[in-house]
Design an enzyme around this catalytic site. Sequence first.
Site, PDB file in Angstrom:
ATOM      1  N   LYS A 251     -26.585  -0.269   1.080  1.00  0.00           N
ATOM      2  CA  LYS A 251     -25.668  -0.417   2.214  1.00  0.00           C
ATOM      3  C   LYS A 251     -26.252   0.131   3.502  1.00  0.00           C
ATOM      4  CE  LYS A 251     -21.006  -0.631   0.544  1.00  0.00           C
ATOM      5  NZ  LYS A 251     -20.238   0.334  -0.225  1.00  0.00           N
TER       6      LYS A 251
ATOM      7  N   LYS B 139      -7.863  42.168 -27.154  1.00  0.00           N
ATOM      8  CA  LYS B 139      -6.908  42.548 -26.104  1.00  0.00           C
ATOM      9  C   LYS B 139      -5.608  41.752 -26.210  1.00  0.00           C
ATOM     10  CE  LYS B 139     -10.440  43.956 -22.787  1.00  0.00           C
ATOM     11  NZ  LYS B 139     -11.050  43.701 -21.491  1.00  0.00           N
TER      12      LYS B 139
ATOM     13  N   LYS C 150      -1.516  40.269 -31.734  1.00  0.00           N
ATOM     14  CA  LYS C 150      -1.917  39.672 -33.024  1.00  0.00           C
ATOM     15  C   LYS C 150      -1.465  38.206 -33.094  1.00  0.00           C
ATOM     16  CE  LYS C 150      -4.064  42.706 -35.757  1.00  0.00           C
ATOM     17  NZ  LYS C 150      -4.672  43.396 -34.601  1.00  0.00           N
TER      18      LYS C 150
END
Length: 402
Positions: free
Chosen positions: A116, A186, A189
């Site tokens: 182009k 961290k 559970k």
Amino acid sequence: MKQRVLSGMRPTGSLHLGHYHGALKNWVRLQDEYECFYFVADLHALTTHYEEREVIEKTVYDMVIDWIAAGLDPDRSTIFIQSRLPEHAELFTLLAMGTPLGWLERVPTYKDQMDKLKDRDLATYGFLGYPLLQAADILIYKANFVPVGEDQSSHVELTREVARRFNSLYGRSPKFESLVAAALAKLSKDDQRYFEKQRKAYGETGDAAAAGKAEALLRRAAEGTAGWTDEDGELLSGHFKGSGKTILVEPQALHTEVRKLPGLDGAKMSKSYGNAVLMRDTPEEVTRKVKHMTTDPARVRRTDPGNPEKCPVWDFHKIYSDDATRDWVVKGCTTAGIGCLECKQPVIDGIVREQQPWRERAEPYLTDPKRVHWIVEVGTERARTVARRTMKDVREAMGLGY
Ligand code: TRP
Ligand code: SF4
């Protein structure tokens, strides 16, 4: 915590209505929902305009003024200039080391643009690297979303591949497993079990829903977990994908539906085609330009009926007119009940009305350019904080931490 959006625009000329309706309007809207970073892609402009850099210099601050005029709010969005942050160039260089040449040669915009823009010599190293520089722009800010036109999809796709490759090459430090275990510990559970369950599902079937659930959990963890750091999130996200630590984040393209506005002659609106209505055109210029707009070629005489679908003025009505006016256009055009000049008047009025608040918002910056310099200064420093942090990780991951 908001997700991050990043986009850039090349400063290669004055902004026009095509830029506004195709991109800028969307940028303004995104500010409500995301943390937004918007930058002047001057290095990208140089890849094509390296022989005529004057236009870049002339456009940089004007472009930022037009952004603010359109409604970008410097208090909410970080506005900056790419070349003021050498980190972009640095990440580009580092990513270049492991990026296969074929990935770049195959990007469809590469050959397209070469064909182009025949009047420029684009057989350059810089131009081949264009999409990789764009990848660096995006990855350096760990952007989640990149609002771009469809034509840029391949660049975002390349960015994702580059990030994936980087993470798998460099994301697995020797300490990786123990760091993952510490990050997991961290979480509660229940969250640990939930996360591992999603990870299994994803690993076995590539289940996208599982990935979404895990991401949501990590976002939640980032907000309310004691001792949680960004690094924990990156580790677990890498652990999830089996790739190592996520140092670079894979972004997604954001193709919000935008209504295309053609130029005054029906071709793509572009200043270099001389068919653009500029955001800053005066009401007189708008009137003159729209009055000279191309219409349906079948309407040679006022008495010839026309077809709005064959007329670029109709595309403007789709954006600027209400239903009643559009009905009036269709009826009037197809029955030769109205003339083209009459038909154009509501478009002229619509554009002038749209520009009014732009003029008001731009005015203080045009009279006192220091104000816009200051906005860019603040934005650049804000961006630098983020870019530096990423580069520190990248350098370490690539073994340049000495
Ligand atoms: N290539 C984009 C365009 O031509 C501009 C750009 C450069 C960009 N870097 C970017 C867009 C990063 C989004 C993100 O429009
Ligand atoms: Fe276009 Fe309106 Fe003229 Fe029909 S009447 S050809 S829609 S300008």
